[in-house]
Design a protein around this motif. Sequence first.
Motif, PDB file in Angstrom:
ATOM      1  N   ALA A  73      14.460  68.940  35.427  1.00 36.09           N
ATOM      2  CA  ALA A  73      13.728  69.017  36.696  1.00 36.09           C
ATOM      3  C   ALA A  73      12.372  68.321  36.574  1.00 36.09           C
ATOM      4  CB  ALA A  73      13.548  70.477  37.124  1.00 36.09           C
ATOM      5  N   GLY A  74      11.685  68.531  35.447  1.00 34.84           N
ATOM      6  CA  GLY A  74      10.398  67.870  35.234  1.00 34.84           C
ATOM      7  C   GLY A  74      10.539  66.364  35.149  1.00 34.84           C
ATOM      8  N   TRP A  76      12.774  64.541  36.710  1.00 36.99           N
ATOM      9  CA  TRP A  76      12.957  64.036  38.087  1.00 36.99           C
ATOM     10  C   TRP A  76      11.622  63.938  38.819  1.00 36.99           C
ATOM     11  CZ3 TRP A  76      16.389  61.222  40.253  1.00 36.99           C
ATOM     12  CH2 TRP A  76      17.717  61.262  39.829  1.00 36.99           C
ATOM     13  N   TRP A  77      10.784  64.970  38.678  1.00 33.24           N
ATOM     14  CA  TRP A  77       9.456  64.911  39.296  1.00 33.24           C
ATOM     15  C   TRP A  77       8.640  63.777  38.681  1.00 33.24           C
ATOM     16  CZ3 TRP A  77       7.848  66.512  43.713  1.00 33.24           C
ATOM     17  CH2 TRP A  77       8.452  67.609  44.318  1.00 33.24           C
ATOM     18  N   GLY A  78       8.766  63.594  37.370  1.00 31.59           N
ATOM     19  CA  GLY A  78       8.074  62.500  36.703  1.00 31.59           C
ATOM     20  C   GLY A  78       8.524  61.146  37.217  1.00 31.59           C
ATOM     21  N   PHE A  80       9.689  60.509  40.192  1.00 31.90           N
ATOM     22  CA  PHE A  80       9.115  60.377  41.537  1.00 31.90           C
ATOM     23  C   PHE A  80       7.645  59.956  41.477  1.00 31.90           C
ATOM     24  CE2 PHE A  80       6.855  62.538  45.071  1.00 31.90           C
ATOM     25  CZ  PHE A  80       7.359  61.780  46.119  1.00 31.90           C
ATOM     26  N   ILE A  81       6.860  60.647  40.655  1.00 27.63           N
ATOM     27  CA  ILE A  81       5.432  60.324  40.515  1.00 27.63           C
ATOM     28  C   ILE A  81       5.265  58.929  39.917  1.00 27.63           C
ATOM     29  CG2 ILE A  81       3.272  61.014  39.379  1.00 27.63           C
ATOM     30  CD1 ILE A  81       4.151  62.898  41.648  1.00 27.63           C
ATOM     31  N   SER A  99       5.780  58.608  32.871  1.00 27.48           N
ATOM     32  CA  SER A  99       5.803  59.708  33.848  1.00 27.48           C
ATOM     33  C   SER A  99       7.028  60.590  33.646  1.00 27.48           C
ATOM     34  CB  SER A  99       5.790  59.161  35.271  1.00 27.48           C
ATOM     35  OG  SER A  99       4.604  58.466  35.530  1.00 27.48           O
ATOM     36  N   GLY A 103       6.637  64.390  32.623  1.00 27.11           N
ATOM     37  CA  GLY A 103       7.261  65.361  33.532  1.00 27.11           C
ATOM     38  C   GLY A 103       8.234  66.262  32.815  1.00 27.11           C
ATOM     39  N   GLY A 107       7.864  70.223  32.574  1.00 25.05           N
ATOM     40  CA  GLY A 107       8.972  71.028  33.085  1.00 25.05           C
ATOM     41  C   GLY A 107       9.494  71.991  32.048  1.00 25.05           C
TER      42      GLY A 107
END
Length: 183
Positions: A73-74, A76-78, A80-81, A99, A103, A107
Amino acid sequence: MTPNSDRAQRIRPDGWPVGSFNTYLEAQNAVDALSDREFPVEETAIVGVDLYQVEKVTGRLTWGRVLGGGAFAGAWWGLFIGLLFGLFTPALWAVILSSIVIGAIFGLIFAAIAYGATGGARDFTSTTNIVAGRYDVICTPARAEEARDIIASLGTARPQDQMPRGNQGQSHPENDPRPSNDA
């Protein structure tokens, strides 16, 4: 969705039962059959009766699953950022890759803290659904007998013996099969 239409969906539907089905799909097919016969289906509703909350246990929750899920999950956020910041720099791939790694690390850390705080109180994963014991098609009293006859001709509904006959267009509380709220 407007506030009025949201409120209208939360009001208990009014009408007489014209068919009862074991599955939602059967009830949906009955209303579709009414529509095919040009019956005004806006005078009907499908109501789930005897509701149950069912929690299906899908697996055991372990530290490995928790940490892996947190890292994923982290990441995926990384990503995106990284994509957002990468638009403004010539080193696009370096920003995206760093990133994702950062992330994933964050996460993993946050998942470990959250899982550790539970103290093993819920070491399983699950999904929750609301299911009905049966699905009734109800109709306004003025058209209920017509709708019941059409549905009965399909041969798929359970009989609705409690529905009054011969009151076309008239609603009489003493003939209404629904329980009264006048207590």
